[in-house]
Design a protein around this motif. Structure first.
Motif, short mmCIF file in Angstrom:
data_model
loop_
_atom_site.label_atom_id
_atom_site.label_comp_id
_atom_site.label_asym_id
_atom_site.label_seq_id
_atom_site.Cartn_x
_atom_site.Cartn_y
_atom_site.Cartn_z
N VAL A 29 0.83 -1.20 0.00
CA VAL A 29 0.00 0.00 0.00
C VAL A 29 0.86 1.25 0.00
CG1 VAL A 29 -1.69 1.30 1.33
CG2 VAL A 29 -1.93 -1.15 1.12
N TRP A 30 1.91 1.26 0.81
CA TRP A 30 2.73 2.47 0.92
C TRP A 30 3.36 2.84 -0.40
CZ3 TRP A 30 7.94 2.78 0.00
CH2 TRP A 30 8.62 1.57 -0.11
N LEU A 31 3.72 1.87 -1.23
CA LEU A 31 4.35 2.14 -2.50
C LEU A 31 3.32 2.68 -3.50
CD1 LEU A 31 7.00 1.96 -4.00
CD2 LEU A 31 6.41 -0.35 -4.68
N ALA A 32 2.12 2.17 -3.43
CA ALA A 32 1.08 2.61 -4.34
C ALA A 32 0.40 3.89 -3.89
CB ALA A 32 0.03 1.51 -4.49
N SER A 33 0.76 4.41 -2.72
CA SER A 33 0.07 5.57 -2.17
C SER A 33 0.63 6.89 -2.65
CB SER A 33 0.14 5.54 -0.64
OG SER A 33 1.48 5.76 -0.22
N SER A 34 1.64 6.86 -3.51
CA SER A 34 2.28 8.08 -3.99
C SER A 34 2.84 8.87 -2.82
CB SER A 34 1.30 8.94 -4.79
OG SER A 34 0.77 8.21 -5.85
N TYR A 35 3.50 8.19 -1.92
CA TYR A 35 3.99 8.78 -0.69
C TYR A 35 4.99 9.91 -0.91
CZ TYR A 35 8.16 5.99 -1.43
OH TYR A 35 9.29 5.44 -1.96
N GLN A 78 3.88 5.55 5.69
CA GLN A 78 4.66 4.83 6.69
C GLN A 78 4.24 3.38 6.87
OE1 GLN A 78 7.43 6.14 7.93
NE2 GLN A 78 6.94 7.78 6.51
N LEU A 79 3.41 2.86 6.00
CA LEU A 79 3.00 1.47 6.12
C LEU A 79 4.12 0.49 5.76
CD1 LEU A 79 -0.68 1.52 4.89
CD2 LEU A 79 0.17 1.34 7.22
N ASP A 80 5.21 1.00 5.23
CA ASP A 80 6.34 0.13 4.96
C ASP A 80 6.96 -0.38 6.26
OD1 ASP A 80 7.27 2.71 5.56
OD2 ASP A 80 9.14 2.39 4.48
N MET A 81 6.58 0.17 7.38
CA MET A 81 7.08 -0.30 8.68
C MET A 81 6.49 -1.66 9.05
SD MET A 81 9.38 1.54 9.83
CE MET A 81 9.47 0.71 11.38
N GLY A 82 5.44 -2.09 8.39
CA GLY A 82 4.82 -3.36 8.71
C GLY A 82 5.74 -4.55 8.52
N PRO A 115 9.24 -4.73 8.72
CA PRO A 115 10.19 -4.90 9.83
C PRO A 115 9.51 -5.30 11.14
CG PRO A 115 10.64 -2.85 8.68
CD PRO A 115 9.37 -3.40 8.11
N VAL A 116 8.34 -4.75 11.41
CA VAL A 116 7.62 -5.13 12.64
C VAL A 116 7.25 -6.61 12.58
CG1 VAL A 116 5.47 -4.79 13.94
CG2 VAL A 116 6.79 -2.82 13.16
N PHE A 117 6.80 -7.08 11.43
CA PHE A 117 6.49 -8.50 11.27
C PHE A 117 7.73 -9.36 11.53
CE2 PHE A 117 6.85 -12.17 8.45
CZ PHE A 117 5.85 -12.97 8.98
N PHE A 118 8.88 -8.94 10.98
CA PHE A 118 10.10 -9.72 11.17
C PHE A 118 10.51 -9.77 12.64
CE2 PHE A 118 11.59 -8.89 6.57
CZ PHE A 118 10.99 -10.06 6.14
N VAL A 119 10.35 -8.66 13.36
CA VAL A 119 10.71 -8.64 14.78
C VAL A 119 9.79 -9.56 15.57
CG1 VAL A 119 10.74 -7.18 16.86
CG2 VAL A 119 11.81 -6.38 14.75
N ILE A 120 8.49 -9.47 15.33
CA ILE A 120 7.54 -10.33 16.04
C ILE A 120 7.80 -11.79 15.71
CG2 ILE A 120 5.10 -10.96 16.23
CD1 ILE A 120 4.48 -7.95 15.83
N SER A 121 8.02 -12.08 14.44
CA SER A 121 8.29 -13.45 14.01
C SER A 121 9.56 -13.98 14.67
CB SER A 121 8.41 -13.50 12.49
OG SER A 121 8.68 -14.80 12.05
N GLY A 122 10.60 -13.16 14.69
CA GLY A 122 11.86 -13.57 15.32
C GLY A 122 11.67 -13.85 16.80
N PHE A 123 10.92 -13.00 17.47
CA PHE A 123 10.66 -13.22 18.90
C PHE A 123 9.92 -14.53 19.12
CE2 PHE A 123 7.57 -12.88 22.35
CZ PHE A 123 8.44 -12.74 23.44
N TRP A 129 9.56 -12.31 -1.57
CA TRP A 129 10.88 -11.94 -1.04
C TRP A 129 10.85 -11.96 0.49
CZ3 TRP A 129 11.83 -7.93 2.24
CH2 TRP A 129 10.88 -6.92 2.32
N THR A 130 9.71 -11.63 1.09
CA THR A 130 9.64 -11.65 2.55
C THR A 130 9.73 -13.08 3.07
OG1 THR A 130 7.21 -11.69 2.60
CG2 THR A 130 8.26 -9.53 2.63
N LEU A 131 9.13 -14.01 2.35
CA LEU A 131 9.25 -15.42 2.72
C LEU A 131 10.70 -15.89 2.58
CD1 LEU A 131 6.07 -17.00 1.09
CD2 LEU A 131 6.48 -16.54 3.51
#
Length: 186
Positions: free
Chosen positions: A2-8, A25-29, A31-39, A121-123
């Motif tokens: 969404v953040w990329l398509a939002s013309s940020y 700022q939805l591109d923060m999702g 890294p937050v996912f990676f931190v939660i997953s890692g935990f 790529w996230t997988l």
């Protein structure tokens, strides 16, 4: 995303819309996912250490992760590749098929992002983390301090990983590792 398509990067006076500052700022999702997953993935290793019991074997860990990720991804990948995807970076060779099928596209300079399942790529990053995590847990568990607690060792390990990642990133960003045809700036 969404953040990329939002013309940020466009001012609000253009067709970006009034939601642009919020969507930017939805591109923060990720890294937050990676931190939660890692935990969540590392927690059983730490719990086993604190309870003085053996942790999950690496083979068992990898098998569980593979069964959770690959079957659904493979079904999605095959359906999208065969019937729905007509964009750039098509699956046009055995090499490109195998690269995406086994989530190895992040190691290819021409297929990092793109292809039939854009978000794969996230997988691929998660799979790299899965490969690393049991080795890290094994190594950190072997540290038996005499004057500090296991919690201190775990926190020092995380701090060490963070410091290493910062140094590694600075080294990569300061080195010119891209092939000449991919350089954006002279």
């Amino acid at each position: 995303h969404v953040w990329l398509a939002s013309s940020y990067d466009k001012p609000l006076t253009t067709d970006a819309g009034f939601l642009s500052p919020f969507l930017a700022q939805l591109d923060m999702g990720v890294p937050v996912f990676f931190v939660i997953s890692g935990f969540l993935l590392y927690r059983p290793f730490v719990a086993a250490r604190f309870d003085s019991r053996s942790s999950l074997s690496p083979i068992s860990f990898w098998k569980r992760r593979a069964l959770r990720i690959f079957p659904a991804y493979w079904v999605c990948f095959i359906i999208v590749s065969a019937f729905m995807y007509h964009g750039p970076l098509p699956i046009d060779s055995v090499k490109s098929f195998l690269t995406h099928f086994f989530l190895l596209q992040i190691y290819s300079d021409d297929r990092v992002v793109g292809g039939p399942v854009q978000q794969s790529w996230t997988l691929a990053v998660e799979v790299a983390f899965y490969a690393f995590l049991p080795f890290y847990a094994f190594w950190i568990r072997r540290v038996h301090p005499t004057r500090v607690s296991a919690l201190t060792v775990e926190l020092a390990g995380v701090a060490g990983l963070y410091a290493f990642s910062r140094v590694y990133r600075i080294a990569l960003l300061s080195a010119d590792l891209t092939p000449s045809q991919h350089r954006r700036f002279p």
